[in-house]
Design a protein around this motif. Structure first.
Motif, short mmCIF file in Angstrom:
data_model
loop_
_atom_site.label_atom_id
_atom_site.label_comp_id
_atom_site.label_asym_id
_atom_site.label_seq_id
_atom_site.Cartn_x
_atom_site.Cartn_y
_atom_site.Cartn_z
N PRO A 1 1.89 20.50 -3.83
CA PRO A 1 3.04 19.86 -3.18
C PRO A 1 2.67 18.48 -2.64
N LEU A 2 3.54 17.52 -2.86
CA LEU A 2 3.31 16.15 -2.42
C LEU A 2 4.17 15.88 -1.18
N GLU A 3 3.53 15.36 -0.16
CA GLU A 3 4.23 15.09 1.10
C GLU A 3 4.58 13.61 1.16
N VAL A 4 5.85 13.32 1.40
CA VAL A 4 6.31 11.93 1.51
C VAL A 4 6.03 11.44 2.92
N LYS A 5 5.35 10.29 3.01
CA LYS A 5 5.01 9.73 4.32
C LYS A 5 5.41 8.26 4.40
N ASP A 6 6.10 7.94 5.46
CA ASP A 6 6.41 6.55 5.82
C ASP A 6 6.99 5.74 4.66
N THR A 7 7.96 6.30 3.97
CA THR A 7 8.56 5.54 2.89
C THR A 7 9.96 6.06 2.60
N LYS A 8 10.77 5.24 1.98
CA LYS A 8 12.03 5.66 1.39
C LYS A 8 12.11 4.92 0.06
N GLU A 9 11.99 5.68 -1.01
CA GLU A 9 11.84 5.05 -2.32
C GLU A 9 12.48 5.92 -3.39
N ARG A 10 12.78 5.29 -4.52
CA ARG A 10 13.34 6.03 -5.66
C ARG A 10 12.33 7.05 -6.16
N LEU A 11 12.80 8.24 -6.53
CA LEU A 11 11.93 9.36 -6.88
C LEU A 11 10.94 9.03 -7.99
N ASP A 12 11.41 8.47 -9.10
CA ASP A 12 10.50 8.24 -10.23
C ASP A 12 9.42 7.21 -9.89
N ARG A 13 9.80 6.20 -9.13
CA ARG A 13 8.82 5.18 -8.74
C ARG A 13 7.77 5.75 -7.80
N TRP A 14 8.23 6.56 -6.86
CA TRP A 14 7.29 7.16 -5.90
C TRP A 14 6.33 8.12 -6.60
N LEU A 15 6.85 8.94 -7.52
CA LEU A 15 5.98 9.87 -8.25
C LEU A 15 4.96 9.14 -9.11
N ALA A 16 5.36 8.02 -9.71
CA ALA A 16 4.44 7.24 -10.55
C ALA A 16 3.25 6.74 -9.72
N GLU A 17 3.50 6.44 -8.44
CA GLU A 17 2.41 6.00 -7.56
C GLU A 17 1.52 7.17 -7.16
N GLN A 18 2.11 8.34 -7.00
CA GLN A 18 1.36 9.51 -6.54
C GLN A 18 0.58 10.18 -7.67
N LEU A 19 1.10 10.10 -8.88
CA LEU A 19 0.51 10.80 -10.03
C LEU A 19 0.21 9.80 -11.15
N PRO A 20 -0.81 8.96 -10.99
CA PRO A 20 -1.09 7.91 -11.97
C PRO A 20 -1.51 8.42 -13.34
N ASP A 21 -1.87 9.71 -13.45
CA ASP A 21 -2.26 10.25 -14.75
C ASP A 21 -1.05 10.56 -15.62
N LEU A 22 0.16 10.50 -15.04
CA LEU A 22 1.39 10.69 -15.80
C LEU A 22 2.16 9.37 -15.83
N SER A 23 2.63 9.00 -17.01
CA SER A 23 3.38 7.75 -17.13
C SER A 23 4.75 7.90 -16.47
N ARG A 24 5.35 6.78 -16.12
CA ARG A 24 6.67 6.83 -15.48
C ARG A 24 7.71 7.42 -16.44
N SER A 25 7.58 7.08 -17.72
CA SER A 25 8.50 7.64 -18.71
C SER A 25 8.38 9.15 -18.78
N ARG A 26 7.14 9.65 -18.76
CA ARG A 26 6.91 11.09 -18.78
C ARG A 26 7.50 11.75 -17.53
N LEU A 27 7.32 11.12 -16.38
CA LEU A 27 7.85 11.66 -15.13
C LEU A 27 9.39 11.70 -15.15
N GLN A 28 9.99 10.66 -15.72
CA GLN A 28 11.45 10.64 -15.80
C GLN A 28 11.97 11.79 -16.65
#
Length: 308
Positions: A6-33
Motif C-alpha cells: 500500500p502506498l501512502e499519499v503524503k503532503d500532495t494533491k496530484e493526478r493519480l497516474d502522475r503520482w503513481l509514476a513517481e512512486q513506481l518508477p519501474d512501471l511506465s506511465r502508459s502501463r500504469l494508465q
C-alpha cells in the motif's frame, strides 16, 4: 495476481497516474494508465478507473498487477547475431527467412522462439505472442531490430517510435532510376481491398493509415539504384509499397513487382534495415546500431557494379 505494498499519499494533491509514476518508477506511465483503466488500482479501498482522479494527503493507494497470460511458445536455441545488449534491451541483426513472431503457419522457428531461449524473462513483456517486440521486420527483410527486456523499456521504446524520435534507416536496391536524387512519399497505406495478404495505397477515409517514407539515392547502378530510406512511420510493408507506387519496386520483391531478377540468387527482397538509432530507456543516451549487409545483398551490389 501480485500486489504492490500500500502506498501512502503524503503532503500532495496530484493526478493519480502522475503520482503513481513517481512512486513506481519501474512501471511506465502508459502501463500504469492501463492498470487504472483495467480496475487494478484502489484508493482507500475503492476501485478507481480514472487516471485523472486526484490523490491527496492521507489517501491509501493499492496497485494490483494481473498475472501474465501464459506464453504458449517454446524456447528454441536459434543463433542470434547481437549488435547491442544490456539489461534493458537487445538489438539484433535479423537474417532473411526468419519470421519475427509466431503466426499460423509459423508457430516455431521464429525470432520470438529464439529470444525466449536467450532471455527467458521476456515472457509476458509486450503481449502474449510478441514478448518484448518493439517493432517488426518482414520475413525476408534483414537488419536491425530492437527488443525490450523490461516492461518499462518496452513502453519507452514504443513511445519513441510513436513520437518519431527513434531513427530507422534502410538500404534497398530498386528497379530503374528515380528522376531526382531524393524525395518523400506521403501516401496512406492499408490492407489491399482484394488481396488480404498484401498492403496497398488506401485513402485515409477508406481505412488507410498515414505513411511517410523519406528516400535518397546512394548509388546509380545502370538500370538499378541503391537507395537509402528513412521511415517516419512504420506501416506493414511500407517501403515496399511506397517504392512500387513510385514506379521503382524493390529488387527481389515478388509480392509488389512482376519483374524477376536473374544473375544473383536472392533469398527475398533486397531490403535491409541498416541503421537503428534510439534513446536508451534507462540512461537516455543515444544508441546507434549498424547492421552489416548480408552476403546476398553484397553479391547483388557486386554483380550490378561489374555490369557498369
Amino acid at each position: 495476481m501480485s500486489e504492490y505494498r500500500p502506498l501512502e499519499v503524503k503532503d500532495t494533491k496530484e493526478r493519480l497516474d502522475r503520482w503513481l509514476a513517481e512512486q513506481l518508477p519501474d512501471l511506465s506511465r502508459s502501463r500504469l494508465q492501463k492498470l487504472i483503466e483495467g480496475g487494478c488500482v484502489c484508493i482507500n479501498g475503492e476501485t478507481c478507473t480514472s487516471k485523472k482522479a486526484s490523490v491527496q494527503n492521507g489517501d491509501r493507494v493499492v496497485v494490483t498487477i494481473p498475472e501474465a497470460v501464459p506464453l504458449e511458445v517454446e524456447a528454441e536455441a536459434i543463433p542470434l547475431d547481437i549488435l547491442y545488449e544490456d539489461n534493458a534491451l537487445i538489438i539484433l541483426n535479423k537474417p532473411a527467412g526468419l519470421v519475427v513472431h509466431p503466426a499460423p503457419g509459423h508457430e516455431n522457428g521464429t525470432l520470438v522462439n529464439a529470444l525466449l531461449a536467450h532471455c527467458p524473462d521476456l515472457a509476458g513483456i509486450g503481449g502474449v505472442q510478441r514478448p518484448g517486440i518493439v517493432h517488426r521486420l518482414d520475413k525476408d527483410t534483414t537488419g536491425a531490430i530492437a527488443i525490450a527486456k523490461t516492461d518499462f523499456a518496452h513502453q519507452h521504446l514504443q513511445a519513441q517510435l510513436k513520437v518519431k524520435t527513434a531513427r530507422r534507416e534502410y538500404l534497398g536496391v530498386v528497379y530503374g532510376v528515380p528522376g531526382s536524387t531524393n524525395g518523400t512519399i506521403d501516401l496512406p497505406i492499408g490492407r489491399h481491398p482484394r488481396d488480404r495478404k498484401k498492403m496497398a495505397i488506401v485513402p485515409l477515409e477508406k481505412g488507410g493509415r498515414t505513411a511517410v517514407t523519406h528516400w535518397q539515392i546512394e548509388e546509380r547502378l545502370s538500370n538499378y539504384t541503391l537507395m537509402r530510406f528513412r521511415l517516419e512511420t512504420g506501416r506493414t510493408h511500407q517501403i515496399r509499397v511506397h517504392s512500387a507506387q513510385m514506379g521503382h519496386p524493390i529488387v527481389g520483391d515478388l509480392v509488389y513487382s512482376s519483374a524477376r531478377f536473374s544473375g544473383v540468387n536472392l533469398p527475398g527482397q533486397a531490403l535491409h534495415a541498416h541503421k537503428l538509432g534510439l534513446q536508451h530507456p534507462v540512461t537516455e543516451e543515444w544508441i546507434e546500431a549498424i547492421a552489416p549487409l548480408p552476403e546476398s545483398f553484397i553479391k547483388l551490389l557486386t554483380f550490378l557494379r561489374q555490369r557498369l
